[in-house]
Design a protein around this motif. Structure first.
Motif, PDB file in Angstrom:
ATOM      1  N   THR A   1      -4.261  -0.819  13.462  1.00 25.35           N
ATOM      2  CA  THR A   1      -3.416  -1.271  12.343  1.00 25.35           C
ATOM      3  C   THR A   1      -2.237  -2.102  12.856  1.00 25.35           C
ATOM      4  O   THR A   1      -1.221  -2.218  12.179  1.00 25.35           O
TER       5      THR A   1
ATOM      6  N   GLY B   1      -0.030  -4.124   8.531  1.00 23.54           N
ATOM      7  CA  GLY B   1       0.285  -4.127   7.097  1.00 23.54           C
ATOM      8  C   GLY B   1      -0.922  -3.908   6.207  1.00 23.54           C
ATOM      9  O   GLY B   1      -1.949  -3.383   6.627  1.00 23.54           O
TER      10      GLY B   1
ATOM     11  N   PRO C   1      -1.713  -1.934   3.196  1.00 24.06           N
ATOM     12  CA  PRO C   1      -2.264  -0.589   2.992  1.00 24.06           C
ATOM     13  C   PRO C   1      -3.602  -0.589   2.248  1.00 24.06           C
ATOM     14  O   PRO C   1      -4.486   0.217   2.554  1.00 24.06           O
ATOM     15  N   GLU C   2      -3.774  -1.511   1.303  1.00 17.20           N
ATOM     16  CA  GLU C   2      -5.020  -1.541   0.531  1.00 17.20           C
ATOM     17  C   GLU C   2      -6.223  -1.782   1.442  1.00 17.20           C
ATOM     18  O   GLU C   2      -7.248  -1.105   1.357  1.00 17.20           O
TER      19      GLU C   2
ATOM     20  N   SER D   1       5.924   5.102  11.212  1.00 21.47           N
ATOM     21  CA  SER D   1       6.498   4.947   9.868  1.00 21.47           C
ATOM     22  C   SER D   1       5.500   4.276   8.918  1.00 21.47           C
ATOM     23  O   SER D   1       5.591   4.439   7.703  1.00 21.47           O
ATOM     24  N   PHE D   2       4.522   3.539   9.466  1.00 19.89           N
ATOM     25  CA  PHE D   2       3.492   2.944   8.610  1.00 19.89           C
ATOM     26  C   PHE D   2       2.569   4.022   8.040  1.00 19.89           C
ATOM     27  O   PHE D   2       1.984   3.837   6.966  1.00 19.89           O
TER      28      PHE D   2
ATOM     29  N   LEU E   1       3.596   6.682   6.742  1.00 22.58           N
ATOM     30  CA  LEU E   1       4.229   7.058   5.466  1.00 22.58           C
ATOM     31  C   LEU E   1       3.811   6.100   4.360  1.00 22.58           C
ATOM     32  O   LEU E   1       3.579   6.499   3.221  1.00 22.58           O
ATOM     33  N   LYS E   2       3.704   4.809   4.695  1.00 29.20           N
ATOM     34  CA  LYS E   2       3.241   3.820   3.710  1.00 29.20           C
ATOM     35  C   LYS E   2       1.803   4.095   3.292  1.00 29.20           C
ATOM     36  O   LYS E   2       1.443   3.953   2.113  1.00 29.20           O
ATOM     37  N   LEU E   3       0.969   4.489   4.253  1.00 28.15           N
ATOM     38  CA  LEU E   3      -0.430   4.795   3.934  1.00 28.15           C
ATOM     39  C   LEU E   3      -0.520   6.030   3.034  1.00 28.15           C
ATOM     40  O   LEU E   3      -1.346   6.090   2.122  1.00 28.15           O
TER      41      LEU E   3
ATOM     42  N   GLN F   1       1.826   7.040   0.958  1.00 27.81           N
ATOM     43  CA  GLN F   1       2.332   6.629  -0.357  1.00 27.81           C
ATOM     44  C   GLN F   1       1.252   5.895  -1.148  1.00 27.81           C
ATOM     45  O   GLN F   1       1.021   6.183  -2.328  1.00 27.81           O
ATOM     46  N   TYR F   2       0.553   4.993  -0.485  1.00 28.48           N
ATOM     47  CA  TYR F   2      -0.505   4.237  -1.161  1.00 28.48           C
ATOM     48  C   TYR F   2      -1.613   5.189  -1.635  1.00 28.48           C
ATOM     49  O   TYR F   2      -2.110   5.082  -2.754  1.00 28.48           O
TER      50      TYR F   2
ATOM     51  N   GLN G   1      -0.630   7.056  -4.731  1.00 29.89           N
ATOM     52  CA  GLN G   1      -0.637   6.230  -5.941  1.00 29.89           C
ATOM     53  C   GLN G   1      -2.053   5.871  -6.394  1.00 29.89           C
ATOM     54  O   GLN G   1      -2.257   5.419  -7.505  1.00 29.89           O
TER      55      GLN G   1
END
Ligand SMILES: [Zn+2]
Length: 429
Positions: A129, A159, A161-162, A181-182, A184-186, A188-189, A192
């Motif tokens: 990633t 970058g 996440p999708e 920290s990425f 955490l983005k994964l 979050q995605y 959602q």
């Protein structure tokens, strides 16, 4: 896949490295204009460097020297260089590092045994990633290492996440190579989009760029946040372009393992003298087996401690603890020495803190001061006192702390001079 030398006794590892040291000194004496000059200027007879302790007779190499004399470090004709990479220097112009065919083989071997440390086998699939191009070394190292190990690798890049989740669900990789920290983005995605992260088949993440642990190897705030949502193993890996070598954690997760066939490690104090195991100092390295641009006693600028007790995984090699900070960002505050990452950790502990910047500057009498600007929806005297108390008890410093608008902090964090957002602004010149 543990190389035999890593299970050997510390004495045998030392003897092995001393043989390798002789080889690298002969090599740079013959091929490196920079080290030829250095040895001549300091009247160094490389035959007198027989043990690792003898290394202190050779002056260290700094990032500035590497930058100012970049071409003099190259030991091969240009047509032998296969891969050209750069790494940001301290003076603005990036440092160029070339790799020969043999260097790429060495890099592949390094990354293969590093992945193996983190439990990756030929049955695993890694999802990359992070960036593989843009003149970076790391992405290429991961690809070559996976190939050497016989594992699969999917190059998704940074970058999106999708696309990351589409890849995870489609190809069922077992490990991610990721900036923590990425993760955490994964998460979050996934939240959602109704994706169950714990049913995704990911077993572990090989984490780069940010620390996961405190100095006692317990998980830090960031790592706890990740683990509470996603039950995967987190392995730290520490590496740099100049070293062309990685230090990756094993199943014990007690620091990144040293690979004695690839690099010599010293931890030095402010006078360039070695410190004992467990004590913080600057990581200084001598590369082994590098053909194009070997480095002797190169000071990395990273402060950390090395640990030499045998590891539960069966390796006896040194382990490097989490990076305490960058030497250049060391703060001397009324007799206390500290580094910005400790303050990042403390501020990340407060849910109410939405964003912040830490400013370091000289006060009227030339000593260091710390000013912290914080954005919070819940700005209050109580919160301010709470944060100040934490600084006093955990770090023994009392920085000036003030609340600011989010926009003001965003503006400060995204300085035009920096590629990435920054949390520390060092105004000490
Ligand atoms: Zn281990």
């Amino acid at each position: 896949m543990i190389p035999e030398i890593e299970k050997a006794s510390l004495e045998d590892i030392k003897a092995f490295q001393e043989e390798k040291l002789k080889e690298v000194l002969c090599y740079v004496q013959e091929k490196s204009p920079y080290y030829q000059r250095l040895f001549k200027e300091h009247s160094i007879d490389i035959k007198s460097i027989r043990t690792l302790e003898d290394l202190i007779k050779i002056p260290v190499t700094t990032k500035e020297q590497l930058q100012n004399h970049n071409a003099d470090f190259i030991c091969v004709p240009k047509n032998k260089i296969v891969d050209f990479v750069t790494t940001s220097g301290t003076l603005g112009e990036p440092v160029t590092i070339g790799l020969t065919d043999a260097d790429l083989d060495r890099l592949a071997y390094n990354e293969a045994i590093s992945f193996a440390c983190a439990g990756v086998t030929e049955n695993d699939i890694l999802q990359l990633t992070t960036t593989i191009d843009r003149r970076f070394m790391a992405g290429m190292a991961y690809f070559l290492g996976a190939r050497k190990l016989g594992a699969g690798i999917i190059r998704v890049g940074a970058g999106i996440p999708e696309l990351q989740w589409d890849t995870i669900l489609k190809f069922r990789p077992t490990y991610l190579i990721v900036v923590p920290s990425f993760l955490l983005k994964l998460i979050q995605y996934a939240d959602q989009h109704d994706i169950d992260v714990n049913a995704s088949g990911i077993k572990g993440a090989i984490c780069i760029g940010e620390s996961l642990r405190n100095q006692d190897f317990s998980l830090n705030v960031l790592a706890n946040k990740i683990k509470s949502a996603w039950d995967i193993e987190l392995y730290s890996t520490y590496a740099s372009t100049e070293m062309s070598t990685a230090f990756t954690e094993c199943s014990e997760q007690q620091g990144g393992h040293h690979h004695p066939e690839l690099i010599i490690v010293e931890i030095l104090d402010e006078n360039d003298l070695p410190v004992p195991a467990g004590i913080e100092g600057e990581l200084t390295i001598t590369t082994l087996g590098v053909e194009a641009m070997p480095l002797v006693r190169f000071k990395t600028g990273d402060i950390m401690a090395a640990h030499d007790s045998p590891c539960g995984c069966g390796r006896n090699t040194l382990r490097l603890g989490p990076v305490v900070g960058r030497k250049k960002q060391m703060i001397k505050y009324k007799g206390t020495t500290l580094y910005p990452p400790a303050m990042d950790n403390l501020l990340n502990d407060f849910q109410e803190v939405e964003s912040y910047v830490i400013e370091i500057y000289h006060n009227g009498i030339g000593t260091d001061e710390i000013g912290i600007k914080i954005a919070s929806q819940n700005a209050s005297d109580v919160l301010l006192h709470d944060i100040k108390d934490h600084f006093r008890s955990k770090l023994r410093v009392s920085p000036k702390i003030e609340f600011c608008e989010t926009q003001e902090i965003q503006k400060l964090r995204h300085s035009k001079l920096q590629r990435k957002p920054v949390s520390v602004i060092d105004k000490r010149g």
